[in-house]
Structure formats: C-alpha cells, structure tokens
Design an enzyme around this catalytic site. Sequence first.
Site, mmCIF file in Angstrom:
data_model
loop_
_atom_site.group_PDB
_atom_site.id
_atom_site.type_symbol
_atom_site.label_atom_id
_atom_site.label_comp_id
_atom_site.label_asym_id
_atom_site.label_seq_id
_atom_site.Cartn_x
_atom_site.Cartn_y
_atom_site.Cartn_z
ATOM 1 N N LYS A 212 0.830 -1.209 0.000
ATOM 2 C CA LYS A 212 0.000 0.000 0.000
ATOM 3 C C LYS A 212 0.861 1.254 0.000
ATOM 4 O O LYS A 212 0.523 2.242 -0.640
ATOM 5 C CB LYS A 212 -0.924 -0.015 1.203
ATOM 6 C CG LYS A 212 -1.916 -1.151 1.105
ATOM 7 C CD LYS A 212 -3.203 -0.870 1.826
ATOM 8 C CE LYS A 212 -4.158 -2.037 1.577
ATOM 9 N NZ LYS A 212 -5.513 -1.795 1.925
ATOM 10 N N GLU B 8 -2.878 6.863 7.989
ATOM 11 C CA GLU B 8 -3.535 7.807 7.084
ATOM 12 C C GLU B 8 -4.571 8.601 7.867
ATOM 13 O O GLU B 8 -5.131 8.086 8.839
ATOM 14 C CB GLU B 8 -4.327 7.041 6.011
ATOM 15 C CG GLU B 8 -3.552 6.619 4.808
ATOM 16 C CD GLU B 8 -4.437 5.807 3.864
ATOM 17 O OE1 GLU B 8 -3.857 5.136 3.011
ATOM 18 O OE2 GLU B 8 -5.682 5.838 3.978
ATOM 19 N N HIS C 115 -15.673 -3.594 5.351
ATOM 20 C CA HIS C 115 -14.749 -3.177 4.295
ATOM 21 C C HIS C 115 -14.821 -4.069 3.058
ATOM 22 O O HIS C 115 -13.927 -4.062 2.225
ATOM 23 C CB HIS C 115 -13.304 -3.114 4.804
ATOM 24 C CG HIS C 115 -13.162 -2.312 6.070
ATOM 25 N ND1 HIS C 115 -13.291 -0.945 6.083
ATOM 26 C CD2 HIS C 115 -12.947 -2.686 7.345
ATOM 27 C CE1 HIS C 115 -13.146 -0.510 7.339
ATOM 28 N NE2 HIS C 115 -12.939 -1.546 8.121
ATOM 29 N N ARG D 45 -5.597 -6.416 -11.124
ATOM 30 C CA ARG D 45 -6.297 -7.622 -11.571
ATOM 31 C C ARG D 45 -7.678 -7.236 -12.065
ATOM 32 O O ARG D 45 -8.074 -6.087 -11.984
ATOM 33 C CB ARG D 45 -6.464 -8.591 -10.404
ATOM 34 C CG ARG D 45 -7.188 -7.925 -9.251
ATOM 35 C CD ARG D 45 -7.528 -8.869 -8.126
ATOM 36 N NE ARG D 45 -7.673 -8.160 -6.871
ATOM 37 C CZ ARG D 45 -8.765 -7.523 -6.471
ATOM 38 N NH1 ARG D 45 -9.824 -7.494 -7.254
ATOM 39 N NH2 ARG D 45 -8.819 -6.896 -5.321
#
Lengths: 500, 168
Positions: A116, A199, A234, A291
């Site tokens: 990430k 974040e 999520h 993908r």
Amino acid sequence: MFNKILIANRGEIAVRVIRACREMGIAAVAIYSEADRTALHVRLADEAYLIGPPPSAQSYLNVDRIIEAAKTAGAKAIHPGYGFLSENPEFALRCEQERLVFIGPSSQAIRAMGGKTAGRSLAAKAGVPVVPGTTRELSDQEVLQAVKEIGLPVVIKAIAGGGGKGMRIVSTEADLAGAIRAARSEASSSFGNPAVYVERYLGGARHIEMQILADGKGHVVYLGERECSLQRRHQKVVEESPSPFVDADLRSRMGEAAVKLAKAAAYTNAGTMEFLVDSGRNFYFLELNARLQVEHPVTEMVTGLDLVKEQIRIAAGEPISVRQDDIRLRGHAIECRIYAEDPFNNFMPSPGKIHTLRNPSGPGVRVDSGIYEGCEVPIYYDPIVSKLVAWGRDRDEAIRRMRRALAEYVILGVKTSIPFHRRILSDPQVLAGEIHTQFLESWLAKGMAEAKGNLAEIALVAGALYLHTKKPSGRGSAGQGGPAESPWKLAARQEAVRRR
Amino acid sequence: MSYTADFQGRTHRVAVNTMGSPAAVRVDETTHEVDFTPIVGGLFSLLVGGRSFEVDVVEEGEGVLAIWVEGELHQIEFEEEGRLRRKAARAGDKGRGGPQTIVAPMPGKVVKLLVASGQEVTSGQGIIVIEAMKMENELKAAGPGVVKEIKVQEGAGVGGGEILVVIE
C-alpha cells in the site's frame, strides 16, 4: 493469439473467463481441488486437471501444481481471475520464467504497486492526490508522532493489507496504543507482515474506483468509475456504474489521474485505481488493484466492452480495441454480490448443497454464477456464489430491474444474501444515492426490517396447505438430475469439428 | 385441520377448512380462497383470490418449514392442533438456566476468545470469533449465564459441530 488458456481459479470468475475463451475460439483449461470435481467451472471447461486437496494453500495457491497443469495441457497463458494468485508478484514472475504468459500486469508492475505504501509513494510522485499520511512503515513511536502531525481521527493500516484486515480507525488518543497493537497482530496473522502506516481517516467519504486498460504499446484508457461505497466489514456488497455522485468533470479528472498513474507504474492489462471521494468532490488515491475486479460486469454493461477479452488481447500483444474518444457510458448498471451466508444470523457462512435454483432472466439482467442445481458450496473457499447484474437506461430503471430480478432469484439449500439486497435497494437513502463507506454498517446496526406482512401471510397459507396435502410417506430429496450434457460443450465440440 | 404457526416470535392460527380447488384457508381472522397446485419438487403455484405467487417449500425438520416467496425466506414452525406441543415438551427437557453450548457451525479456526472462564455473559454477547470460508464470525450467547468451560484455545483448528464453550 493463444490457442489454449489455463484458468487458475474456481467458481463464478472461472466460468466468466471460460465464456470469454469460448467466444474467442480459445480452449479453456480448468484446474480443480478435490472438493471441486463436480464444480461448474470443471463441467464447462474444455479440459480440467486436479491440482490437490481442498485447502487453498494446497490447491488454488499451489504454484508448482498449477504450472505443471499448464504444461501438461499445453496452455500458453494463465488467467488468474481475482483473489488466490492474481496479485502475487512471485506467481507472475514464475510464469514469466516458465515462458507462460500471465494475463495481467508484469511482476515488476505488481511489485511496484503491490504494497500500500509503495502505491502511495508512486501516486504522490506522479502528482495524484493521496490521503494525507505516511508513505513508509513506522515504529510504534513514529505512529504516535505521525498522528500528532496528521490529527485525529486516523486509520492505522497494514502495509500488506487487504479485505479490511489489519485496519483500525482511531478517534481518541487513548485508543491509539491498543489499535496499533491490534492492527499489527491482525496483519501479522493474515499476511505474515506486521508493518503498519497511518492515514488521516476521511469519515463520510465514498469509495469510487476507476477502471483502466493499458496495452504494451503505450495506450491507456479509462472506462469510467464504479461506486462501491456500500460495504460491510470493508467488503463491497453492491456496486454500480456510473456513480450517482460523479459528474463529467470529476470523471475526467479521476480518469486522467488514473491514466497518469498507470503510465508512471509502467502498468499493463486491466487495473483499477481505488479512490476516496469527499463531499467536496476531492479525490484521494487509495490503492491499485492489479487484476480483474469482482465488480467488473457493471463497467462492461455500461461501456459494452468485454474486459476479459481485452485482457486476453493485451496479454497476447494486441492493442486495446478502443480509444478514449470511443468510450461512452450508456445507461446505468448495478451489481449485487450473492453470498452463501445468512444475513439474519450475523452473516454466518452457509455452505451446503443447493437443491433448488431458478435464475432470474429477462431484459437487462445478467447472472454471473458458479453454481447449479444439485451442486455443493464447499466450506473451503470464499462464499460468493454468483453476481446478479441489472442494466437500465437510468439508475432508477436499473434498481427497479434489480429488485424484480432479486424477487425471481430462488436459491434453496443454503442461506443467501438475496433478502439483504432487497432491503438495501428499498432504502430511501440508497435510492437517493446518498451513501458513503460507513453507511451500510450503521444501517445494519439499526437492525434489518422483517419481511413484509403480505408475503408472510402467503407463506402461512402455503405452509398449511403443504402439510395438509403431504403424503405420509415423506418426500424424496429434490434431486431432479441435471441435463446430461452441457449445451456449451456440445456447441464447442461441433465448433472444433468444423475448424478441423 | 388447524395448525398453530410460530413465525418471528408470533403465533398464528392457520386452518384449512375445505380442500379441493379452491381450498379455504383461514389465517387468524382472514379467510383466503386458494388454488394450490404443485409444479415440481417443492415448488407450488398459488392463486390467492386471483393473485399469483410462486412458493418453494422445504421441510427442515418435523413441522419446520422454510418457505420462499418473492425473494423472502420465511422459517415457520407448524404444529397440528390437539397434538402434544413439541415446544412445551422441549422446554421441559432443557429446563430453565440449563447449560448452553457454543458449537462451531463448520470447520474453521479460533481467531479470538471474547470471554474468560467464570465470566458472566448476557444474552447476545459475543463469546468467540471463528474463521471459516475466509470470513471471521462472532458466535453469540443464546441466553444469559456464566462461562463454565472453554474447550479451545486461540489459533486452534476446530471441526464442524465441535463444542467450543459451555455456558451455564
């Protein structure tokens, strides 16, 4: 072009790829675990090879056996689907070394965008906005320092994360230490890597992603966005394209940012840039999914493109079949992920035998399914059984079609999320398109509505009449015996004979 | 013939007054004229006062029917009136405050224990988190009690039907 492709996956996505192969005149090779001998993808493929015992680690993640199967079959390329090995740079590299074409980006591109923080750094360098936060792994002390600079609330995220694991939202300083510990431990057990970064947490934001295609000839196009804000834990539940929130200006800004980033990463094949979008229509890059996505059909429905065929063409060295100026979004498409789980019992997975199946059909309805009447939903894999997609001239028609199709869809023997979707698509806020990534969780916290009184009355009548007319000998199981031969296979065989 | 039918915590009275086509079926205070025609397997076509419904009926246990109508699943427990009430009999077996067991619904792995031995728990409280089919699931207490025995450890693999926790 390839004459044979191995599909390193199972379930509905393997069936989806087989369909593209068949339309292109390419032989499709399935692989299967011992639990999947009778799975739909094995029945529909041209060839199928056993690769190991049921657990994924010994079968669908078993690189050696998959490569061996490809060589035995004489396949020249491997389509990884989604999940399993689809974003594993070692698998892509191994294919490259074995002179098999991996239908996806290069191993370097997967690596460059994989972690990430790697993706965040690259995006920042390319001038694509990212959520404020750090771009590398942090010690506990550094996390505390970073939180001081960024300001609460924050989200602690595993660098190797995915599917919502190794992720903790923190709104008070007191919770910080515990959240770091929890995120590290989850990341460690799920991904074997406890590294985390921080974040800023954007409450009330939407999850909107941009589909791109990139060929090896320098062409990169964007195919419009997908709104994926309806999530539980999520995980996406309902997706649509276009987003009810995105206007032409935001679409072209996000699309151009996605193209810029794909070029910076030397990315090829199909990919998805995930963004958070706030109420002021500012967007922030989250991560790249290297993908085909589960929700790719909604983009196919509004663009008219077949993304799997595009993937195969790009992997074979051919250019993308369209230019940016040719791409028009027509109408509106929505997808419901149908899982074998019980929405009224904490979404408990519900594996088992499907004894009754009636698929919806009619105008604007598409079912991408991995099940058939009489099949087993095994305990070993993701509980997705199918994806129901509806298209309409506008969002309202698409939703009405979806509700109509959900009422036609009958899957019995396992519990499914069909009643959950019916309730979501009746909610006034969902109908108004006023959604964000926490919407569904708070909606669920209020408790799901019970079935409407009218249908319950009918069920009571039917139940009493059923018992009243029941023969005392009891009823056999509903096994009707499926069709002896798949019509697809017959068609393909006839086709093969003609080609000879 | 009359039935009592338990659905979503409410008990209804359903009586089949006349058979044949149409049949007369009374649900609580309302009588419906119903044409009930089998199609295939557990699928029936119902015409209820001119309205048409497709209904799938699956027998999950004695008198326990799962009935699917237009995208909604109804789990209803029917009992012929005049018969010994199964439920009453069962309640007698169980007794009040008897032990309850938390059982693994399928093979999986214990991710987290949310309670300790000897701890008091309330109805609906999360007891244990297990992972199966790539998803984590929290198993909850069906009623209040005290954790008597924890039979598994975090990280352990468990089989379907295995008893994980006993609550008294």
